[in-house]
Design a protein around this motif. Structure first.
Motif, PDB file in Angstrom:
ATOM      1  N   VAL A   1       0.803  -1.220   0.000  1.00 32.11           N
ATOM      2  CA  VAL A   1       0.000   0.000   0.000  1.00 32.11           C
ATOM      3  C   VAL A   1       0.839   1.275   0.000  1.00 32.11           C
ATOM      4  CG1 VAL A   1      -0.255   0.445   2.489  1.00 32.11           C
ATOM      5  CG2 VAL A   1      -2.209   0.771   0.948  1.00 32.11           C
ATOM      6  N   TRP A   2       2.148   1.158   0.232  1.00 32.30           N
ATOM      7  CA  TRP A   2       2.966   2.357   0.346  1.00 32.30           C
ATOM      8  C   TRP A   2       2.903   3.263  -0.888  1.00 32.30           C
ATOM      9  CZ3 TRP A   2       4.623   6.127   2.861  1.00 32.30           C
ATOM     10  CH2 TRP A   2       5.671   6.932   2.409  1.00 32.30           C
ATOM     11  N   PRO A   3       2.955   2.744  -2.126  1.00 31.38           N
ATOM     12  CA  PRO A   3       2.857   3.648  -3.273  1.00 31.38           C
ATOM     13  C   PRO A   3       1.596   4.509  -3.253  1.00 31.38           C
ATOM     14  CG  PRO A   3       3.605   1.498  -3.984  1.00 31.38           C
ATOM     15  CD  PRO A   3       3.189   1.344  -2.542  1.00 31.38           C
ATOM     16  N   THR A   4       0.482   3.908  -2.855  1.00 34.15           N
ATOM     17  CA  THR A   4      -0.771   4.663  -2.776  1.00 34.15           C
ATOM     18  C   THR A   4      -0.730   5.683  -1.649  1.00 34.15           C
ATOM     19  OG1 THR A   4      -2.030   2.791  -3.643  1.00 34.15           O
ATOM     20  CG2 THR A   4      -3.268   4.475  -2.450  1.00 34.15           C
ATOM     21  N   VAL A   5      -0.248   5.270  -0.479  1.00 31.66           N
ATOM     22  CA  VAL A   5      -0.181   6.181   0.667  1.00 31.66           C
ATOM     23  C   VAL A   5       0.774   7.332   0.380  1.00 31.66           C
ATOM     24  CG1 VAL A   5       0.511   6.380   3.088  1.00 31.66           C
ATOM     25  CG2 VAL A   5      -0.823   4.408   2.331  1.00 31.66           C
ATOM     26  N   LYS A   6       1.875   7.054  -0.312  1.00 33.60           N
ATOM     27  CA  LYS A   6       2.831   8.113  -0.650  1.00 33.60           C
ATOM     28  C   LYS A   6       2.160   9.187  -1.498  1.00 33.60           C
ATOM     29  CE  LYS A   6       6.182   7.082  -3.507  1.00 33.60           C
ATOM     30  NZ  LYS A   6       7.472   6.551  -4.027  1.00 33.60           N
ATOM     31  N   ILE A   7       1.367   8.765  -2.473  1.00 32.12           N
ATOM     32  CA  ILE A   7       0.644   9.720  -3.314  1.00 32.12           C
ATOM     33  C   ILE A   7      -0.376  10.488  -2.478  1.00 32.12           C
ATOM     34  CG2 ILE A   7      -0.987   9.939  -5.227  1.00 32.12           C
ATOM     35  CD1 ILE A   7       0.469   7.640  -6.590  1.00 32.12           C
ATOM     36  N   GLN A   8      -1.059   9.791  -1.564  1.00 29.16           N
ATOM     37  CA  GLN A   8      -2.060  10.458  -0.726  1.00 29.16           C
ATOM     38  C   GLN A   8      -1.412  11.503   0.191  1.00 29.16           C
ATOM     39  OE1 GLN A   8      -3.874   7.064   1.153  1.00 29.16           O
ATOM     40  NE2 GLN A   8      -5.427   6.837  -0.445  1.00 29.16           N
ATOM     41  N   LEU A   9      -0.241  11.192   0.745  1.00 28.98           N
ATOM     42  CA  LEU A   9       0.466  12.159   1.600  1.00 28.98           C
ATOM     43  C   LEU A   9       0.881  13.382   0.798  1.00 28.98           C
ATOM     44  CD1 LEU A   9       2.671   9.700   3.699  1.00 28.98           C
ATOM     45  CD2 LEU A   9       0.765  11.098   4.549  1.00 28.98           C
ATOM     46  N   CYS A  10       1.375  13.163  -0.401  1.00 29.30           N
ATOM     47  CA  CYS A  10       1.738  14.291  -1.267  1.00 29.30           C
ATOM     48  C   CYS A  10       0.491  15.086  -1.648  1.00 29.30           C
ATOM     49  CB  CYS A  10       2.449  13.783  -2.519  1.00 29.30           C
ATOM     50  SG  CYS A  10       4.039  13.000  -2.199  1.00 29.30           S
ATOM     51  N   ALA A  11      -0.609  14.356  -1.906  1.00 32.53           N
ATOM     52  CA  ALA A  11      -1.863  15.031  -2.235  1.00 32.53           C
ATOM     53  C   ALA A  11      -2.348  15.878  -1.063  1.00 32.53           C
ATOM     54  CB  ALA A  11      -2.923  14.006  -2.619  1.00 32.53           C
ATOM     55  N   ALA A  12      -2.108  15.411   0.162  1.00 34.80           N
ATOM     56  CA  ALA A  12      -2.498  16.193   1.339  1.00 34.80           C
ATOM     57  C   ALA A  12      -1.799  17.553   1.336  1.00 34.80           C
ATOM     58  CB  ALA A  12      -2.152  15.421   2.616  1.00 34.80           C
ATOM     59  N   PHE A  13      -0.510  17.546   0.997  1.00 34.61           N
ATOM     60  CA  PHE A  13       0.226  18.807   0.915  1.00 34.61           C
ATOM     61  C   PHE A  13      -0.357  19.707  -0.172  1.00 34.61           C
ATOM     62  CE2 PHE A  13       3.721  21.145  -1.230  1.00 34.61           C
ATOM     63  CZ  PHE A  13       3.968  22.086  -0.239  1.00 34.61           C
ATOM     64  N   MET A  14      -0.632  19.139  -1.336  1.00 37.30           N
ATOM     65  CA  MET A  14      -1.150  19.957  -2.429  1.00 37.30           C
ATOM     66  C   MET A  14      -2.549  20.491  -2.118  1.00 37.30           C
ATOM     67  SD  MET A  14      -1.533  19.080  -6.478  1.00 37.30           S
ATOM     68  CE  MET A  14      -2.961  18.029  -6.235  1.00 37.30           C
TER      69      MET A  14
END
Length: 456
Positions: free
Chosen positions: A309-322
Motif C-alpha cells: 500500500v505504500w505507493p498509494t499512501v505516498k501519493i495520498q500524503l503528497c496530495a495532502a500537501f497539495m
C-alpha cells in the motif's frame, strides 16, 4: 486564474514528461511540485505556513489514508486465511457450470476482492492471476481477458467498505460520520447496478463458447466447498453483518471503541484513525488474530501489507500537501469565485470533462480529485446539489477518468500479468483493452450525472 492553471499544467507535464531526470513520470513528485508552486504563486513564503498547509490537507483526507493502511492489513490477513480462494471456488461451483456463469462468478470474485483490498492493481495481482487461463478457455482474447479483470477489480476498488474514490470525494467536500456513510451506502447501489451491466456486456460480447471444457467444471458442490472451508469466511461475514446491522438496524458495535476514539476526535490528522469503517476493520482484524496463519505471522502480514500500500499512501500524503497548498495559497477561493459565474449545466459538463481528461492523462483518481474535484465539489454544492450527491459524482467520475486511455495504470499492470502467464501469441494490445473497459467508465459517468442532475 493563472495561479491555478500553472500548478495544474506543470503537474500534468511532469507526469507525462518521463524524460525529466528524477521526477519525470512520477505522480507523487508532480503533486509535490504543484503544491509548492501553488504556495509560491499565492505569495506564501513562510515555512510555517507550508507546514500548516500540509496539516490542513492531511486533516481533510487523514481518514482516507488511515482506511487505506488498515484496509490493506485486513486484506492481507484474509489472503493468508484463504478467504478469497474459498469464495472463488464456491462461486465457480455454484454459477460456473456454463461459460457465461463462470465469467459472472469470476467478475463477482474480482469485485469482492477489490472491495476488500481497496486497490485495483492489488486485486488484479491477487485474484486476476488465478483466472487468466479460465477466461482464455471460454474463448476470450487477451484484450478481453485484460478488460474483464480490470473492470471487475475497478468496480471493487470503489465498492465499500474501503472505496478510496468515494471516501476521498466525501472528505474533500467536508463530509464526516453519517453523511460520509450515506455516500458509501449509495455506492453499494450504483456499483451493484454497474456490476450487472458489466456482466451483461462481457457475457454478450466476450464469451465465444457454449459449453465449458471438462477441466473447468468443479468437482465439488459450492456447499461442500464452503462446508470444508467455512472457518476462513467468518471474518468476512462478520464485517458484512456489522455493516448491515449498523446501516439497516442502527445496531452499532462501534460503541466499544467510543472511550478510545472520542479523546482523539478533535486532534488534526490523528482523528483519521477513528473513522467508522476503519473501526469495523479493527474489529475484523482482531477476530482474524484467532486464526493461526494470521496470529503466527502478524508482523509479516503488516510488513507485507504496508509494502503493497505504500505507493498509494505516498501519493495520498503528497496530495495532502497539495490540497492544503491550494487552500492556503488562495487557489480554492479564486476558482470557487470563477466557477460561481458559470451556469449549473456548464459547470457540470465542464467539471466532468476536466476530471475525465486529467484521469486519462495521469491514470490516477487521487490526482483527479486533488486537482479538479477539490475545487469542483464546493462549486457543485453552491448550485444547490447536496454534498452527498456531489461526493458520489466526484468519486465515480474520478474512477471513470482513471480507467480511460491512454494511461490506465491498472490495465498496464494486468496486461503484464497476462503476458507473463499466457505466453501464446502477441502481447496484450493495451489500447484495445482500455477501449473495452470504457463500457464500465461510461456506466460510472452516467451514475454521477444521475446524482447531480436528477437526485441532487
Amino acid at each position: 486564474m493563472i495561479t491555478v492553471i500553472i500548478p495544474v499544467a506543470i503537474l500534468i507535464f511532469i507526469v507525462l514528461a518521463k524524460f525529466i531526470p528524477a521526477i519525470g513520470g512520477k505522480v507523487w513528485a508532480a503533486i509535490l511540485v504543484a503544491g509548492a508552486l501553488a504556495l509560491i504563486l499565492g505569495g506564501v513564503f513562510n515555512p510555517a505556513k507550508w507546514v500548516s498547509a500540509f496539516i490542513q490537507g492531511g486533516d481533510r483526507i487523514a481518514w482516507v489514508i488511515m482506511l487505506t493502511i488498515v484496509g490493506s492489513i485486513y486484506a492481507e490477513a484474509q489472503k493468508r486465511m484463504g478467504t478469497m480462494e474459498t469464495v472463488l471456488n464456491a462461486c465457480r461451483a455454484k454459477f460456473g457450470h456454463s461459460p457465461k456463469g463462470l465469467v459472472c462468478a469470476i467478475l463477482f470474485v474480482l469485485t469482492l476482492s477489490g472491495s476488500l483490498l481497496g486497490e485495483s492493481i492489488a486485486s488484479a495481482v491477487v485474484i486476476g492471476a488465478l483466472v487468466v487461463m479460465n477466461l482464455r478457455e471460454v474463448g476470450m482474447t487477451k484484450e478481453q481477458v485484460c478488460a474483464t479483470i480490470v473492470m471487475g477489480c475497478a468496480m471493487g476498488s470503489i465498492m465499500p467498505p474501503i472505496s478510496q474514490a468515494s471516501t476521498m470525494a466525501a472528505g474533500l467536500v467536508g463530509l464526516e460520520g453519517a453523511a460520509a456513510d450515506a455516500v458509501l451506502n449509495w455506492t453499494y447501489l450504483t456499483i451493484g447496478i454497474t456490476f450487472v451491466l458489466v456482466c451483461l456486456f462481457t457475457t454478450t460480447f466476450f464469451v465465444k463458447i457454449k459449453q465449458l471444457p471438462e477441466d473447468l467444471i468443479p468437482d465439488k458442490k459450492a456447499g461442500q466447498i464452503i462446508k470444508e472451508n467455512w472457518m476462513s469466511l467468518v471474518p468476512l461475514c462478520f464485517l458484512a453483518l456489522v455493516v448491515i446491522f449498523r446501516s439497516g438496524f442502527h445496531l452499532d458495535l462501534l460503541v466499544l471503541f467510543k472511550p478510545i476514539f472520542d479523546p482523539i476526535s478533535k486532534i488534526p490528522i490523528v482523528k483519521g484513525l477513528g473513522y467508522n469503517i476503519t473501526q469495523i476493520l479493527y474489529l475484523t482484524i482482531i477476530l482474524s488474530l484467532f486464526y493461526k496463519p494470521v496470529r503466527s505471522d502478524f508482523g509479516g502480514i503488516v510488513k507485507e501489507a504496508l509494502g503493497h500500500v505504500w505507493p498509494t499512501v505516498k501519493i495520498q500524503l503528497c496530495a495532502a500537501f497539495m490540497i492544503g497548498a491550494f487552500y492556503v495559497g488562495g487557489q480554492i477561493d479564486k476558482t470557487s469565485a470563477y466557477l460561481a459565474t458559470l451556469s449549473p449545466g456548464t459547470l457540470i459538463v465542464g467539471g466532468l470533462l476536466a476530471m475525465c481528461l486529467i484521469g486519462m492523462l495521469t491514470g490516477s483518481q487521487t490526482t483527479v480529485q486533488s486537482t479538479i474535484f477539490i475545487m469542483l465539489g464546493p462549486a457543485l454544492i453552491q448550485t444547490g446539489i447536496s454534498p452527498v450527491s456531489a461526493a458520489i459524482a466526484g468519486g465515480h467520475w474520478a474512477m471513470a477518468g482513471q480507467g480511460m486511455p491512454p494511461a490506465d495504470t491498472v490495465t498496464f499492470a494486468t496486461a503484464g500479468l497476462i503476458d507473463g502467464i499466457d505466453e501464446s501469441g502477441e502481447k496484450v494490445n493495451l489500447l484495445q483493452s482500455m477501449l473495452y473497459s470504457c463500457f464500465m467508465c461510461a456506466c460510472m459517468i452516467i451514475a454521477g450525472l444521475i446524482f447531480v442532475l436528477v437526485i441532487k
